[in-house]
Design a protein around this motif. Structure first.
Motif, PDB file in Angstrom:
ATOM      1  N   TYR A  36      11.040  42.046  75.503  1.00 41.60           N
ATOM      2  CA  TYR A  36      11.334  41.894  74.528  1.00 41.60           C
ATOM      3  C   TYR A  36      13.279  41.653  73.731  1.00 41.60           C
ATOM      4  N   MET A  37      13.595  41.112  73.166  1.00 40.45           N
ATOM      5  CA  MET A  37      15.255  40.689  73.353  1.00 40.45           C
ATOM      6  C   MET A  37      15.782  41.560  71.740  1.00 40.45           C
ATOM      7  N   TRP A  38      17.765  42.380  71.880  1.00 38.38           N
ATOM      8  CA  TRP A  38      17.592  42.664  70.847  1.00 38.38           C
ATOM      9  C   TRP A  38      19.598  42.872  70.951  1.00 38.38           C
ATOM     10  N   SER A  39      19.902  42.597  69.890  1.00 32.23           N
ATOM     11  CA  SER A  39      21.617  42.466  70.373  1.00 32.23           C
ATOM     12  C   SER A  39      22.228  43.324  69.355  1.00 32.23           C
ATOM     13  N   THR A  40      22.988  43.351  69.611  1.00 32.49           N
ATOM     14  CA  THR A  40      24.455  44.888  68.493  1.00 32.49           C
ATOM     15  C   THR A  40      25.409  44.711  68.755  1.00 32.49           C
ATOM     16  N   LEU A  41      25.750  44.712  67.925  1.00 37.33           N
ATOM     17  CA  LEU A  41      27.371  44.491  67.246  1.00 37.33           C
ATOM     18  C   LEU A  41      28.363  45.511  67.856  1.00 37.33           C
ATOM     19  N   PHE A  58      17.671  45.392  80.845  1.00 40.97           N
ATOM     20  CA  PHE A  58      18.806  44.162  80.926  1.00 40.97           C
ATOM     21  C   PHE A  58      19.641  44.287  80.737  1.00 40.97           C
ATOM     22  N   VAL A  59      21.055  43.604  80.503  1.00 44.11           N
ATOM     23  CA  VAL A  59      22.019  43.825  79.950  1.00 44.11           C
ATOM     24  C   VAL A  59      22.434  41.926  79.782  1.00 44.11           C
ATOM     25  N   ILE A  60      21.474  41.360  78.352  1.00 46.55           N
ATOM     26  CA  ILE A  60      21.942  39.617  79.275  1.00 46.55           C
ATOM     27  C   ILE A  60      23.653  38.923  78.522  1.00 46.55           C
ATOM     28  N   ASP A  61      23.747  39.266  77.666  1.00 44.38           N
ATOM     29  CA  ASP A  61      25.092  39.234  77.780  1.00 44.38           C
ATOM     30  C   ASP A  61      26.050  40.456  77.041  1.00 44.38           C
ATOM     31  N   GLY A  62      27.397  40.293  77.333  1.00 45.86           N
ATOM     32  CA  GLY A  62      27.966  41.926  76.251  1.00 45.86           C
ATOM     33  C   GLY A  62      28.245  42.625  77.704  1.00 45.86           C
ATOM     34  N   THR A  63      28.675  44.048  77.551  1.00 46.67           N
ATOM     35  CA  THR A  63      27.988  45.573  78.415  1.00 46.67           C
ATOM     36  C   THR A  63      27.658  46.752  77.492  1.00 46.67           C
ATOM     37  N   LEU A  64      27.018  47.285  78.077  1.00 42.02           N
ATOM     38  CA  LEU A  64      26.618  49.169  77.644  1.00 42.02           C
ATOM     39  C   LEU A  64      27.318  50.062  78.825  1.00 42.02           C
ATOM     40  N   GLU A  65      27.486  51.194  78.097  1.00 40.57           N
ATOM     41  CA  GLU A  65      27.760  52.637  78.780  1.00 40.57           C
ATOM     42  C   GLU A  65      26.604  53.247  77.823  1.00 40.57           C
ATOM     43  N   ARG A  90      17.041  62.319  79.237  1.00 40.93           N
ATOM     44  CA  ARG A  90      18.419  62.168  77.704  1.00 40.93           C
ATOM     45  C   ARG A  90      19.283  61.430  77.899  1.00 40.93           C
ATOM     46  N   HIS A  91      19.766  60.207  77.006  1.00 42.65           N
ATOM     47  CA  HIS A  91      20.572  59.485  77.478  1.00 42.65           C
ATOM     48  C   HIS A  91      21.334  58.762  75.299  1.00 42.65           C
ATOM     49  N   MET A  92      22.155  57.979  75.726  1.00 40.07           N
ATOM     50  CA  MET A  92      22.028  57.491  74.375  1.00 40.07           C
ATOM     51  C   MET A  92      22.977  56.577  74.271  1.00 40.07           C
ATOM     52  N   THR A  93      23.369  55.616  74.580  1.00 40.28           N
ATOM     53  CA  THR A  93      23.998  54.160  74.633  1.00 40.28           C
ATOM     54  C   THR A  93      25.565  53.693  74.039  1.00 40.28           C
ATOM     55  N   VAL A  94      26.421  53.541  74.644  1.00 41.54           N
ATOM     56  CA  VAL A  94      27.823  53.241  73.794  1.00 41.54           C
ATOM     57  C   VAL A  94      27.736  51.218  73.929  1.00 41.54           C
ATOM     58  N   VAL A  95      27.905  50.230  72.979  1.00 42.13           N
ATOM     59  CA  VAL A  95      28.299  49.037  72.720  1.00 42.13           C
ATOM     60  C   VAL A  95      29.098  48.821  72.823  1.00 42.13           C
ATOM     61  N   GLY A  96      29.687  47.750  74.406  1.00 40.64           N
ATOM     62  CA  GLY A  96      31.014  47.224  73.997  1.00 40.64           C
ATOM     63  C   GLY A  96      31.544  46.637  73.286  1.00 40.64           C
ATOM     64  N   ALA A  97      33.061  46.134  73.596  1.00 40.07           N
ATOM     65  CA  ALA A  97      33.658  45.873  72.869  1.00 40.07           C
ATOM     66  C   ALA A  97      33.731  44.246  72.082  1.00 40.07           C
ATOM     67  N   THR A  98      32.055  43.347  73.137  1.00 37.64           N
ATOM     68  CA  THR A  98      32.109  42.227  72.524  1.00 37.64           C
ATOM     69  C   THR A  98      30.590  42.454  71.930  1.00 37.64           C
ATOM     70  N   GLY A  99      30.464  43.081  71.692  1.00 36.55           N
ATOM     71  CA  GLY A  99      28.486  43.122  72.047  1.00 36.55           C
ATOM     72  C   GLY A  99      27.827  43.477  72.286  1.00 36.55           C
ATOM     73  N   ALA A 100      26.670  43.451  72.171  1.00 39.71           N
ATOM     74  CA  ALA A 100      25.557  43.106  73.786  1.00 39.71           C
ATOM     75  C   ALA A 100      24.481  42.803  73.163  1.00 39.71           C
ATOM     76  N   LYS A 101      23.536  41.258  73.969  1.00 44.11           N
ATOM     77  CA  LYS A 101      22.718  41.333  74.295  1.00 44.11           C
ATOM     78  C   LYS A 101      21.713  42.131  75.783  1.00 44.11           C
ATOM     79  N   CYS A 102      20.176  42.636  74.770  1.00 42.83           N
ATOM     80  CA  CYS A 102      19.719  42.998  75.952  1.00 42.83           C
ATOM     81  C   CYS A 102      18.243  42.185  76.321  1.00 42.83           C
ATOM     82  N   VAL A 103      17.359  42.804  76.614  1.00 40.72           N
ATOM     83  CA  VAL A 103      16.102  42.640  76.962  1.00 40.72           C
ATOM     84  C   VAL A 103      15.195  43.882  77.283  1.00 40.72           C
ATOM     85  N   GLU A 104      15.173  44.346  77.633  1.00 43.21           N
ATOM     86  CA  GLU A 104      14.208  46.153  76.733  1.00 43.21           C
ATOM     87  C   GLU A 104      12.209  45.704  77.379  1.00 43.21           C
ATOM     88  N   ALA A 105      11.669  46.081  77.415  1.00 44.23           N
ATOM     89  CA  ALA A 105      10.538  46.359  77.414  1.00 44.23           C
ATOM     90  C   ALA A 105       9.879  47.872  77.982  1.00 44.23           C
TER      91      ALA A 105
END
Length: 114
Positions: A36-41, A58-65, A90-105
């Motif tokens: 499924y796809m999700w996106s964030t600011l 998978f990252v489709i657009d943008g960046t993640l840490e 254990r993990h945490m996620t920081v979205v990059g300066a342009t946001g991100a669009k991802c696909v996850e399962a």
């Protein structure tokens, strides 16, 4: 019985073209996943958490840490990059300066009988 944690797996995009949503969805569906796809600011932070399933993203657009506090690592992901995080890591996620669009399962691991 000791439980051995599987390592986090990272695959950086090797293609010469920007990965499309349909390409990534096709890869995941061919592996038997239900993506499924999700996106964030931009600059959003998801706190430290775990899951009771393996997660592939998978990252489709943008960046993640992706921060892995127990191994003191930070993984940088950009378009086309993939990460698989085993259950209970254990993990945490920081979205990059342009946001991100991802696909996850989620990947349900089957338990082996003793």
């Amino acid at each position: 019985m000791a439980i051995r944690e599987l390592p986090v797996a990272i695959t950086h995009w090797q293609g010469s073209q920007h990965p499309s949503l349909s390409t990534i969805m096709g890869i995941m569906k061919n592996e038997g996943l239900r993506p499924y796809m999700w996106s964030t600011l931009p600059n959003h932070r998801y706190g430290i958490r775990t899951h009771n399933y393996d997660k592939t993203l998978f990252v489709i657009d943008g960046t993640l840490e992706i921060h892995l506090p127990d191994s003191n690592k930070i993984v940088h992901l950009r378009s086309g990059d993939r990460i698989t995080i085993p259950a209970s890591v254990r993990h945490m996620t920081v979205v990059g300066a342009t946001g991100a669009k991802c696909v996850e399962a989620s990947i349900q691991r089957t338990r082996r009988r003793q």
